[in-house]
Structures are given as C-alpha cells and as structure tokens.
Write a protein that holds these residues in place. Structure first.
Motif, short mmCIF file in Angstrom:
data_model
loop_
_atom_site.label_atom_id
_atom_site.label_comp_id
_atom_site.label_asym_id
_atom_site.label_seq_id
_atom_site.Cartn_x
_atom_site.Cartn_y
_atom_site.Cartn_z
N ASP A 73 53.85 40.19 89.49
CA ASP A 73 53.13 39.01 89.67
C ASP A 73 53.85 37.76 89.27
OD1 ASP A 73 50.74 37.80 89.94
OD2 ASP A 73 49.44 38.76 88.46
N ASP A 74 53.37 36.60 90.03
CA ASP A 74 53.99 35.28 89.32
C ASP A 74 55.40 35.51 89.72
OD1 ASP A 74 51.14 34.89 88.67
OD2 ASP A 74 51.57 35.38 86.63
N PHE A 75 55.88 36.10 90.68
CA PHE A 75 57.33 36.18 90.83
C PHE A 75 57.94 35.03 91.08
CE2 PHE A 75 61.40 37.10 92.93
CZ PHE A 75 62.05 37.59 92.13
N ILE A 82 54.64 36.17 95.10
CA ILE A 82 55.27 34.94 95.14
C ILE A 82 54.52 34.08 94.40
CG2 ILE A 82 56.36 33.12 96.29
CD1 ILE A 82 56.73 35.01 98.76
N ASP A 83 55.10 33.46 93.53
CA ASP A 83 53.97 32.78 92.50
C ASP A 83 53.58 31.47 93.16
OD1 ASP A 83 52.78 32.28 89.61
OD2 ASP A 83 53.78 30.35 89.97
N ARG A 84 52.31 31.20 92.88
CA ARG A 84 51.65 30.01 93.48
C ARG A 84 52.15 28.68 93.59
NH1 ARG A 84 46.96 30.17 89.84
NH2 ARG A 84 46.81 28.48 88.64
N SER A 85 53.01 28.48 92.31
CA SER A 85 53.42 27.39 92.47
C SER A 85 54.36 26.91 93.32
CB SER A 85 54.21 27.13 90.77
OG SER A 85 55.33 28.36 90.74
N ALA A 140 51.95 36.37 99.15
CA ALA A 140 52.27 35.17 98.55
C ALA A 140 50.57 34.51 97.93
CB ALA A 140 52.33 34.16 99.86
N GLU A 141 50.81 33.94 96.91
CA GLU A 141 49.77 33.88 96.03
C GLU A 141 49.50 32.28 96.41
OE1 GLU A 141 49.21 35.71 91.80
OE2 GLU A 141 50.77 34.66 91.80
N GLY A 142 48.13 31.96 96.12
CA GLY A 142 47.77 30.52 96.04
C GLY A 142 47.91 29.76 97.39
#
Ligand code: C2E
Ligand code: MG
Ligand code: MG
Ligand code: MG
Length: 283
Positions: A179-181, A201-204, A235-237
């Motif tokens: 998570d949050d890679f 892939i972290d949402r940032s 891909a997150e976010g």
C-alpha cells in the motif's frame, strides 16, 4: 492556516501536547467500548479496470460510527488503536467481516476481489494473524484468491521473520499488496525478496501527476518497475479523467479513487455493481 496553527503550536506547546494526550486517552477508552458494542462498519471502494471500466474488485475501509461523535475517520482512530494494541481485535474483526462479505458476493456469482488493510502491529503477532486468517477462511469457505492483504512499506524495514509469515499467507492463497507505494523506503531488493503481488501507487503521486512533471515521472517509473518485476498495479486516489487517461497511457491496469467512486456502504456498492457488473456478474 498552516502557518497560523504552526505559531499556535509553538505558543501553547505544552497544553497542546496535553490536549493530544487527553484526546488519545479519550479515543482509546471509547474504542474499547466500540469493540464490545460493534460500532465498526466496512465501506467498500471500487477498483476499476482502466482498459474497460469494469469493477474488478474493491478495498474494504473501516468506519467507526460512534453514537455521540458520529463517524470517526480511520486517520484519527487507527493510530490510537495501533498504539494501544486494540488494533489486534479491530483487525481480527475486519478479517472476519471481509471474508463473510467476499463469500456473499462470491455466492452471488460475482468475481470480485476484496482487499483489506492489515496493520504492521498485526504482523508483529504472526501466529495470531495466521490463525485468524485460517479461521475466517474455514468458517466462511470463501475462495482465498479473491482476497488481498494491503500492507505498508514500513513493514519491510523490519524484515526479521517477515518472509515466513508472508510466505504462509501466500500459501493460503491470499494475495499481497504493498500500500501507499513510493512514500516509504522499500528498495528493489525488498520487492524481489518478498512475495508481493501488487503495488498500490500512493495517491500523493497520482493526484499531482497531471500538474507536476516530477510526480508524473515517478508514476511512470513505478509502473515500469512493477511490470519488469511482473507485479500488478493499482493507482490510488484517481480523482480526474485526465489522471485516468494518463495512467492508461503509461500502462497501469487498475485504478481506485473519487473519480470512480468514494468508499460506500455495502448496499450502495451493490447498486453500483448492478450498473457496472464485474466479470461473472449477471447482466
Ligand atoms: P489507505 O489504505 O491508503 O486507503 C485509501 C484512503 O484514501 C482511504 O481513506 C480512501 O477513502 C482514500 N481515498 C480513496 N480515493 C481517494 C481519492 O480519490 N482522493 C482522496 N483524497 N482520497 C481517496 P480512509 O478510508 O479515510 O482510510 C485512511 C487510512 O486508514 C487507510 O489508507 C488505511 O491506512 C487506514 N485504514 C482504513 N481501514 C483500515 C482497516 O480496516 N485496518 C487498518 N489497519 N487500517 C485501515
Ligand atoms: Mg489500503
Ligand atoms: Mg493506500
Ligand atoms: Mg493511503
């Protein structure tokens, strides 16, 4: 705003620390009751195949409905739960609830993956974690390959004995996602060393990727690296159509984010599934 609160922090440093400690104690006390009173609920956020728009899975995200305070964000109570080890009981509940729900969907003929978050604290008690996983699989009869555990990179920093428990989880048939890679410190060697199937892939990076070239490059690099290592990607976010098309162009397969849907209660999520059936769905 940030500057202002920074100044305030400086001026009232001691009392703010005290306030934080009190808040923590209060939440901890209420959390204990919440476990007994079953005040938790899982919301589900769809994960979408970027190539055809189909919902292929979802992430289970915990919500705490407190009778007086209303809904408390996990960002506020998960750290407290981790600090006090209440995360073990809460995490056990999440595992059992996810297995029950995943089995219900499986019985409805849906091929839907369900991922859920497991805290580093739970990994620190590997025997108990495995026992709860095995118990929930046995009790529900859900197909383990429909399940996916999300863990954070920080876990890989303390790899003592970690390989064994990850191997045993994999041997149960459950998939493993990081998570949050990109926010942590995991190196390529860790990715090779541990049996990780999926990078999230972290949402940032994702949210700024259409404005910031460095973030776009980062996303591109992570996607290329995951492909070379034969890992899947989520891909997150993802919040905009522009981000979705950029990710598609870079070869990312799956996306999750407000652009598709916020995390939802089971009933609302099932309505969405009727509109966008996953493979194996009825319509
Ligand atoms: P996470 O696992 O990285 O989960 C993704 C978070 O991003 C969720 O926040 C989700 O609602 C939010 N999110 C999804 N799409 C978007 C988007 O497009 N834009 C923005 N701004 N945010 C988006 P949530 O539900 O508040 O959860 C926060 C964190 O709390 C999670 O981050 C996870 O670390 C933790 N958490 C949630 N449920 C559990 C759980 O059952 N167990 C444990 N140990 N931790 C959990
Ligand atoms: Mg997660
Ligand atoms: Mg995440
Ligand atoms: Mg996150």
């Amino acid at each position: 705003q940030a500057k202002q609160s920074g100044r305030a922090t400086h001026r009232f440093f001691t009392s703010e620390l005290q306030e934080k400690a009190l808040e923590r104690l209060k939440i901890e006390r209420l959390l204990r009751k919440a476990v007994e009173n079953q005040e938790f609920e899982l919301y589900y956020q769809p994960q979408v195949d970027l190539r055809n728009g189909r919902v292929i899975g979802c992430e289970a995200l915990i919500r705490w409905n407190h009778p007086g305070m209303g809904q408390v964000s996990p960002a506020r109570f998960i750290p407290v739960a981790e600090h006090s080890n209440l995360i073990i009981e809460i995490g056990d509940w999440v595992i059992r609830e996810v297995c029950r729900q995943a089995k219900r969907w499986q019985d409805q003929g849906l091929r839907l993956k369900v991922s859920f978050n497991v805290s580093a604290r739970q990994f620190m008690r590997p025997a108990e974690l495995l026992q709860v996983l095995r118990g929930a699989l046995d009790d529900t009869g859900v197909t383990p390959s429909l399940l996916e555990i999300e863990m954070t990179e920080s876990l890989l920093l303390d790899p003592h004995g970690l390989g064994t428990v990850l191997d045993e989880i994999r041997a149960l048939g459950i998939h493993l996602a990081l998570d949050d890679f990109g926010t942590g410190y995991s190196s390529l060697s860790y990715l090779r060393r541990f049996p990780i199937d999926i990078l999230k892939i972290d949402r940032s990076f994702v949210s700024d990727s259409d404005k910031n070239e460095d973030d776009a490059e980062m996303v591109k690099t992570i996607i290329g690296m995951a492909h070379n290592l034969k890992m899947s990607l989520i891909a997150e976010g993802v919040e905009t159509a522009g981000q979705a098309s950029m990710l598609t162009e870079y070869g990312c397969e799956v996306a999750q984010g407000y652009h598709y849907s916020r995390p939802m209660q089971v009933a609302a999520f099932e309505t969405l599934l009727q509109q966008r059936p996953p493979h194996g769905g009825q319509s």
